[in-house]
Design an enzyme around this catalytic site. Structure first.
Site, PDB file in Angstrom:
ATOM      1  N   TYR A  50      50.316  23.738  53.504  1.00  0.00           N
ATOM      2  CA  TYR A  50      49.053  24.174  52.905  1.00  0.00           C
ATOM      3  C   TYR A  50      48.488  23.144  51.912  1.00  0.00           C
ATOM      4  CZ  TYR A  50      49.776  28.814  54.907  1.00  0.00           C
ATOM      5  OH  TYR A  50      49.932  29.872  55.768  1.00  0.00           O
ATOM      6  N   GLU A 128      50.736  19.732  62.086  1.00  0.00           N
ATOM      7  CA  GLU A 128      51.507  20.947  61.867  1.00  0.00           C
ATOM      8  C   GLU A 128      52.719  21.024  62.792  1.00  0.00           C
ATOM      9  OE1 GLU A 128      48.307  24.004  59.955  1.00  0.00           O
ATOM     10  OE2 GLU A 128      48.482  24.018  62.135  1.00  0.00           O
TER      11      GLU A 128
END
Length: 151
Positions: A50, A128
């Site tokens: 994040y 990711e």
């Protein structure tokens, strides 16, 4: 265009027993699961994942939540997989998600929206996937139904 994307069933989805339902939806769509694992995210991984939200007021709550219980991390492959997954998940806020989407059917709160999927920014899915999976954890194989899915 065949591509891979990252999807995570968040702690609320795992706790509610939604892993199988979510996996089934992507499989039913024709996407191919090439990596999956149940895991507990540590603080460092959560902050890396994040990182774009570091300066936002919800960052602490977001990282606290995602590290609170196990998640189910997955890599899906298919034609335009990123866009397909984004559509199937629905809007980030479940209140704005259409019925029939994962968040529209199972999400009740912005902070408990059941799933995360890579956004459409170039390189997001690849970044990711590399955060959560080693190359050796991803499989290359042909599904028997692929000739029936793609021209």
């Amino acid at each position: 265009m065949m591509e891979r994307t990252f999807v995570m069933v968040k702690p609320d989805g795992v706790q509610r027993g939604l892993i199988g339902e979510i996996v089934s939806r992507f499989e039913d769509r024709g996407l191919k699961l090439v990596g999956a694992k149940l895991m507990q995210i540590d603080r460092e991984l959560a902050e890396d994942h994040y990182a774009e939200h570091t300066d936002k007021p919800f960052f602490e709550d977001l990282t606290d939540f995602i590290t609170s219980r196990p998640v189910f991390a997955m890599v899906w492959e298919g034609q335009d997989a990123i866009a397909q997954v984004r559509t199937m998940m629905g809007a980030t806020d479940p209140a704005d998600s259409d019925p029939g989407t994962i968040r529209g059917d199972f999400g009740l709160d912005m902070g408990r929206n059941v799933v995360h999927g890579s956004d459409t920014e170039p390189g997001s899915a690849e970044r990711e996937i590399k955060l959560f999976f080693e190359d050796s954890e991803l499989e290359d194989y042909e599904r028997i139904d692929e000739p029936w899915l793609y021209e």
